[in-house]
Design an enzyme around this catalytic site. Structure first.
Site, short mmCIF file in Angstrom:
data_model
loop_
_atom_site.label_atom_id
_atom_site.label_comp_id
_atom_site.label_asym_id
_atom_site.label_seq_id
_atom_site.Cartn_x
_atom_site.Cartn_y
_atom_site.Cartn_z
N ARG A 4 0.81 -1.22 0.00
CA ARG A 4 0.00 0.00 0.00
C ARG A 4 0.84 1.27 0.00
O ARG A 4 0.39 2.32 -0.44
CB ARG A 4 -1.00 -0.03 1.15
CG ARG A 4 -2.09 -1.07 0.90
CD ARG A 4 -3.04 -1.15 2.06
NE ARG A 4 -2.39 -1.74 3.22
CZ ARG A 4 -2.67 -2.93 3.72
NH1 ARG A 4 -3.61 -3.66 3.19
NH2 ARG A 4 -2.02 -3.38 4.77
N GLU A 17 4.89 -11.37 15.00
CA GLU A 17 4.35 -11.93 16.24
C GLU A 17 4.81 -13.38 16.42
O GLU A 17 5.21 -13.79 17.50
CB GLU A 17 2.82 -11.85 16.21
CG GLU A 17 2.17 -12.20 17.52
CD GLU A 17 0.67 -12.00 17.48
OE1 GLU A 17 0.03 -12.42 18.44
OE2 GLU A 17 0.15 -11.44 16.50
#
Length: 183
Positions: free
Chosen positions: A67, A104
């Site tokens: 993006r 994560e």
């Protein structure tokens, strides 16, 4: 430093859609597709970015996959600069340098062409992306730019999730500008 006016902020914020429980339960996803298809909001955003960065004496704008390409390429064209894509590993066709960063669960890697910023050492680079959360990708991007011999002058994000402290971590490396901060 140029920042958003109250009216500009309202136009941009009202064009970003919240999607609850995406991509998993408990997450509120900030959907910028509604910003992109709103010609007034996208115009306000890009004009603001142009006004902010036109006096920075930049050499390049670099966008983070994917993006960041949308905002970065348009801004680079407006500023009369070259655009450099910072891609996920394996997506660039020429010789690259890469930087790993923690997720994560596990690690990921981004890369840039070794000659992305030309022969000029110390090229001044603005990095742009749609959102900063934990800051792993953005930190890796800033490291990558600096590894090439260029200099990351600032990282710009349309949305900053300040409660996740990625902004604070990135500010140890470079200046950070988030148009809209979510606490």
């Amino acid at each position: 430093m140029i920042t958003l006016s109250k009216t500009e902020r309202e136009i941009i914020e009202s064009s970003i859609r919240d999607i609850k429980d995406f991509p998993k339960e408990g997450i509120i996803f900030k959907d910028i597709t509604t910003l992109l298809n709103n010609k007034e909001a996208y115009g306000v955003l890009m004009n603001h970015l142009y006004q902010r960065y036109k006096e920075y004496s930049l050499d390049y704008v670099a966008g983070i996959d994917a993006r960041g390409f949308i905002f970065g390429a348009a801004l680079a064209q407006m500023l009369g600069l070259g655009f450099v894509p910072i891609r996920k590993k394996g997506k660039l066709p020429y010789t690259t340098i890469s930087q790993k960063y923690a997720l994560e669960y596990g690690v990921d890697e981004i890369e840039v062409h070794i000659d992305a910023f030309g022969e000029q050492k110390g090229a001044k680079v603005l990095i742009i992306d749609d959102l900063i959360a934990t800051g792993g990708t953005a930190n890796a991007a800033a490291e990558l730019v600096n590894q090439t011999g260029a200099e990351c002058i600032e990282c710009c994000f349309i949305i900053g999730l300040s409660f996740l402290e990625g902004i604070k971590k990135l500010e140890e490396k470079t200046k950070v500008y988030s148009l809209i901060e979510v606490n």
